[in-house]
Design a protein around this motif. Structure first.
Motif, PDB file in Angstrom:
ATOM      1  N   SER A  16      -3.757   3.674  10.225  1.00 49.06           N
ATOM      2  CA  SER A  16      -4.197   4.899   9.302  1.00 49.06           C
ATOM      3  C   SER A  16      -4.046   6.060  10.203  1.00 49.06           C
ATOM      4  N   SER A  17      -4.633   5.990  11.344  1.00 53.22           N
ATOM      5  CA  SER A  17      -4.549   7.363  12.335  1.00 53.22           C
ATOM      6  C   SER A  17      -3.085   7.815  12.435  1.00 53.22           C
ATOM      7  N   GLY A  39      -4.605  10.365   3.579  1.00 57.95           N
ATOM      8  CA  GLY A  39      -5.702   9.593   4.127  1.00 57.95           C
ATOM      9  C   GLY A  39      -6.746   8.993   3.362  1.00 57.95           C
ATOM     10  N   GLY A  89      -5.816  -1.451   1.908  1.00 61.71           N
ATOM     11  CA  GLY A  89      -7.335  -1.167   1.717  1.00 61.71           C
ATOM     12  C   GLY A  89      -8.132  -2.193   1.517  1.00 61.71           C
ATOM     13  N   LEU A 110      -5.700   6.258   1.185  1.00 63.30           N
ATOM     14  CA  LEU A 110      -5.807   5.052   1.500  1.00 63.30           C
ATOM     15  C   LEU A 110      -7.382   4.435   1.343  1.00 63.30           C
ATOM     16  N   LEU A 149      -0.411   7.126  10.679  1.00 65.70           N
ATOM     17  CA  LEU A 149      -0.096   7.630   9.558  1.00 65.70           C
ATOM     18  C   LEU A 149      -0.609   9.096   9.155  1.00 65.70           C
ATOM     19  N   THR A 192       0.665  -1.146  -0.069  1.00 66.44           N
ATOM     20  CA  THR A 192       0.059  -0.102   0.128  1.00 66.44           C
ATOM     21  C   THR A 192       0.891   1.087   0.074  1.00 66.44           C
ATOM     22  N   VAL A 200      -6.121  -1.804  11.308  1.00 66.22           N
ATOM     23  CA  VAL A 200      -5.600  -1.135  10.040  1.00 66.22           C
ATOM     24  C   VAL A 200      -6.194   0.316  10.443  1.00 66.22           C
ATOM     25  N   LEU A 201      -7.291   0.606  11.250  1.00 68.45           N
ATOM     26  CA  LEU A 201      -7.653   1.966  11.565  1.00 68.45           C
ATOM     27  C   LEU A 201      -6.636   2.509  12.381  1.00 68.45           C
TER      28      LEU A 201
END
Lengths: 533, 330
Positions: B305-306, B264, B283, B267, B308, B108, B301-302
């Motif tokens: 992502s946060s 964000g 994703g 993603l 990131l 990703t 994953v969440l």
């Protein structure tokens, strides 16, 4: 999802006639001598949650599991048993003892010997953890192993369907020495299986591919012919169609491309389609009523809805002709099929008259009443069927709202909360109506929270009696009669409307030979498959 | 100057770190609660996929997934895992969550970073061209192209690119992240990976190219009107130097701000592109986790992502300070 029969997985073995003509073609292909070598690119979607079909029988799981993990038997296209891990078998005349003589000299991929202890252990495990093992093996009281190559199943009551349940896709035989004393749900063998099959597991790169190598020590030498199987996980339907066109995919089952793309692929000189190989899991697409609904509990309303539906339109416009009309829940290729036409043929005027007579007049806006339709969210076919239903029912003054949701939400709504009016789904007959059909109409399978049971809430004592008799009836002719009467009753009572028997399609590159040799199609072990260069 | 800027960067990082911890915990708890509101659980999904179930197998699966615990017990167990730097175990995938995520993350990142770089570079170049010839035909033509890219769904563009470049021309592979079964090394390996990444990265970038092009155009026109530009022109500087050093540099401030926020978005967009190109990325993993109701994976994953997004915000702040010395890292 063999049983759920998410329509995309529905199959439609359209009667023996078709089999015969296809069988001829297959024989001519067989005159070529198989050659060794090559890599087979099998396309599978969605990604299987596990690689062994022990605790999970999702359609993609069956396709990968069977290459490594075998069963006692395999079947010809008429579902007559043939040897796999069992070389011969016999059933006692009272139907209470099944004796299997096992193949000698078979080894698990880790070098251990395969024996009757593995069979006994697997059957007991299946009865406990397989999604329908508790039903299939309900009457199996014990498994005796008098010697290393004999396994005897002892039943408390006859199970006339049981002999059809021993395929690798339905009842996998797993290694006792690996599963014993572990949690079968989290055993690492489910991710990296050891089996007796023609292919050995190599690697699983999640989201990308699964790799299998030829098993050089396979018991059926010189098979298998293919050196390597790469299972490609391609989540997008249009991308799968393209993969067939570019040659990246050789073989895919359960209609791997959108039906709308099929005509284009058939024009491609390198590609062909096969419709056999779905007999073991065929089923019917249906409209299911919630009989607790104030309108739908009225028989005349259900009859009116049945008369407003033109199955021909569904067959042609929604299935592109890859389906045949049915009037009842049992598929046409089954020996228990009742050929009588539906008692409620398409007739809009009659439908309107029925609703008028039922005291449901049209309002000023032309609407008599409103209902909600929930299509099973697998493939676009139930959704398109729902769209057809909306336009068909508008003609008789029933307003339809289509509600879309994802699979777990749908299952909760239909089977746990029972918060629905009409559901559109498909249900596999599986290998016998007692296994695949009884659960939908038997009053004892009105079970909250258990998917693919009797969601309509239908209860008819005569139907219960017939189903219960047929489940243990050793006399085949009597069993046929029981199922015929059952079909006539449910077709008249209409707890659901059976629409069509969908025909699944296998798409393949013509370099792939002998991929469909049994009624479980691409769920066979692929020992016979070979590639022309 | 350098050293004072360095201390400011360090101070900024320390402060971000202190803010990140409560943010992340809030993200976890909020997501955990939101996910409980979604109907259906992992046992429903597995039963649904299998097409059959009995009440006994459903109960066994719920136990296996830890769904027979109370919500509170589940949340505490999850936070306890996190405190030990573990993302827990995925019962559906039968694998530790960290291992699942780490196997997908590089794919990703490759996709997102290459798409973002391409989008920014192409967008800025097109934007500069549009601003330079504002109101004349090159501006009109490029505006039209940007409008088309902006309004076309990425997945459709992706499919059309596959039809052209993979099916018709046969130049590029139609999907996957590498040639399966081919043992490549060195340059061959790199060329193989790049050829697989080109189409998905371009498809993912297409929408953002349009945004950056329009943003650059507006920002450039805005800056061009300012006094210091007129001064630079009056000094007799070459128009190209004025455009690049004086105008573009100042116009880059809003672009970097937006690009940071887009990380964000990328993603999210990646989930679609990854599906079309069979690209085994994060994703798609998130999508599969939602469909499978595998909350451990989804929370992982969440959470990632946060982190990131927090990291990219810091990066943008630092970048701003470098672009414009007047902006202090506070």
């Amino acid at each position: 999802m063999k049983a759920a029969l998410p329509l995309r997985w529905l199959i439609l073995p359209c009667a023996t006639l078709v089999f015969a003509s296809h069988a001829g073609a297959a024989t001519s292909a067989n005159t070529d001598t198989p050659v060794r070598g090559g890599t087979l690119n099998l396309v599978v979607d969605p990604e299987p949650p596990t690689l062994v079909d022990l605790t999970n029988t999702a359609v993609p799981t069956l396709k990968v599991s069977t290459k490594v993990t075998e069963g006692l038997l395999t079947y010809d296209f008429a579902l007559h048993p043939e040897p796999q891990l069992a070389t011969s078998w016999s059933i006692s005349s009272d139907g209470l003892q099944y004796t299997f003589h096992l193949r000698h000299g078979v080894k698990w991929h880790d070098g251990q010997d395969f024996t009757s202890a593995d069979v006994a252990y697997s059957i007991e495990l299946l009865k406990r953890v397989h999604p329908r093992g508790k039903g299939t093996f309900a009457n199996v009281a014990e498994v005796r192993t008098p010697d290393a190559f004999t396994a005897i199943l002892v039943l408390s009551k006859p199970s006339p369907f049981l002999i059809k349940a021993f395929s690798a896709s339905e009842s996998p035989i797993v290694p006792k020495h690996i599963y014993e004393g572990t949690d079968p749900f989290s055993n690492q063998n489910n991710n990296a299986p050891i089996g007796t099959g023609p292919f050995k597991f190599v690697k699983w790169v999640r989201g990308s591919y699964i790799e299998y190598d030829r098993n050089p020590d396979y018991w059926d030498k010189p098979k298998p012919y293919v050196d390597k199987i790469i299972v490609r996980l391609i989540p997008d339907a249009a991308a799968r169609a393209i993969a067939f066109e570019t040659g990246a995919a050789d073989l895919g089952g359960d209609t791997p491309v959108p039906l709308a793309d099929l005509a284009r692929l058939k024009q491609n000189a390198r590609l062909a389609v096969e419709t056999r190989g779905y007999e073991y899991e065929a089923g019917v697409a249906r409209v299911e009523f919630n009989l607790g609904n104030r309108y739908l509990k009225v028989p005349a309303v259900r009859e009116a809805i049945a008369r407003a539906i033109d199955r021909k339109v569904i067959e042609k416009a929604i299935y592109y002709g890859y389906a045949t009309e049915v009037s009842g829940p049992i598929i046409a290729s089954s020996p228990y099929y009742d050929a009588a036409p539906t008692p409620y043929p398409f007739d809009i005027d009659k439908a309107n008259a029925l609703l008028d007579a039922a005291g449901l007049p049209r309002g000023s806006d032309g609407v008599r009443f409103a209902i909600t339709v929930d299509p099973l969210p697998i493939s676009d076919i139930p959704q398109r069927t729902a769209a057809y239903l909306r336009s068909a029912l508008a003609k008789i003054g029933i307003a339809v709202t289509i509600r879309n949701q994802d699979l777990p939400s749908y299952l909760r709504r239909i089977y746990s909360d029972r918060d629905f009016d009409v559901a559109i789904n498909g249900m596999s007959n599986l290998f016998d109506p007692t296994v695949g059909v009884q659960r939908l109409y038997w009053s004892q399978s009105i079970r909250k929270g258990v998917p693919f049971t009797n969601a309509s809430g239908y209860s008819n004592p005569r139907v219960d009696q017939l189903l219960e008799q047929a489940a243990v009836e050793p006399n085949e002719a009597a069993r046929v009669q029981q199922f015929r009467e059952f079909q006539q009753i449910v077709e008249r009572d209409l707890p659901d409307i059976d629409l069509v028997e969908p025909q699944q399609v296998t798409v393949y590159n013509k370099r792939v030979h002998d991929h469909t040799t049994s009624p479980d199609g691409l769920d066979s072990n692929f020992a016979d498959v070979y590639l022309s260069q | 100057m350098i050293s004072s800027r360095t201390t400011r960067v360090v101070r900024r990082l320390r402060r971000t770190g202190a803010q990140a911890v409560p943010t992340v915990i809030a993200v976890v708890v909020l997501n955990f609660v939101l996910l409980q509101l979604v109907p259906g659980d992992a046992a429903d999904v597995l039963a649904g996929e299998s097409g059959s179930a009995t009440a006994e197998t459903m109960a066994m699966m719920r136990h296996h997934f830890g769904l027979d615990l109370t919500l509170w017990q589940q949340l505490v167990a999850y936070l306890n895992h996190l405190a030990h730097f573990s993302l827990g175990f995925s019962p559906r995938f039968n694998t530790p969550v960290m291992q699942l995520i780490m196997s997908r993350l590089p794919n990703t990142l490759i996709l997102m970073v290459s798409a973002l770089i391409f989008a920014v570079v192409a967008g800025v170049v097109i934007g500069v061209a549009m601003a330079t010839w504002a109101g004349r035909w090159p501006d009109r033509v490029l505006s039209f192209i940007a409008l088309v890219l902006y309004s076309m769904p990425g997945f459709w563009l992706a499919l059309m690119a596959i039809v052209l470049f993979s099916v018709k021309l046969g130049w590029l592979p139609s999907g996957g992240e590498m040639t399966l079964g081919a043992d490549l090394s060195g340059w061959d390996w790199l060329a193989d990976r790049v050829s697989h990444a080109v189409l998905p990265a371009l498809a993912l970038a297409s929408f953002f190219v349009a945004i950056y092009a329009r943003l650059t155009r507006v920002a450039m026109l805005e800056v061009q009107r300012q006094d210091f530009v007129r001064t630079a022109q009056a000094k007799g500087l070459h128009p190209m130097i004025v455009t690049l050093r004086h105008v573009l540099r100042n116009a880059l401030i809003p672009i970097t701000t937006v690009a940071g926020m887009h990380l964000g978005n990328l993603l999210g967009g990646a989930a679609v592109i990854e599906t079309v190109f069979s690209w085994p990325g994060l994703g798609r993993l998130a999508l599969e986790a939602v469909q499978g109701r595998d909350y451990n994976v989804l929370l992982g994953v969440l959470l990632l992502s946060s982190l990131l997004v927090i990291a990219s915000n810091v990066l943008v702040d630092v970048l701003h300070a470098w672009l414009d010395p007047r902006i202090a890292l506070h």
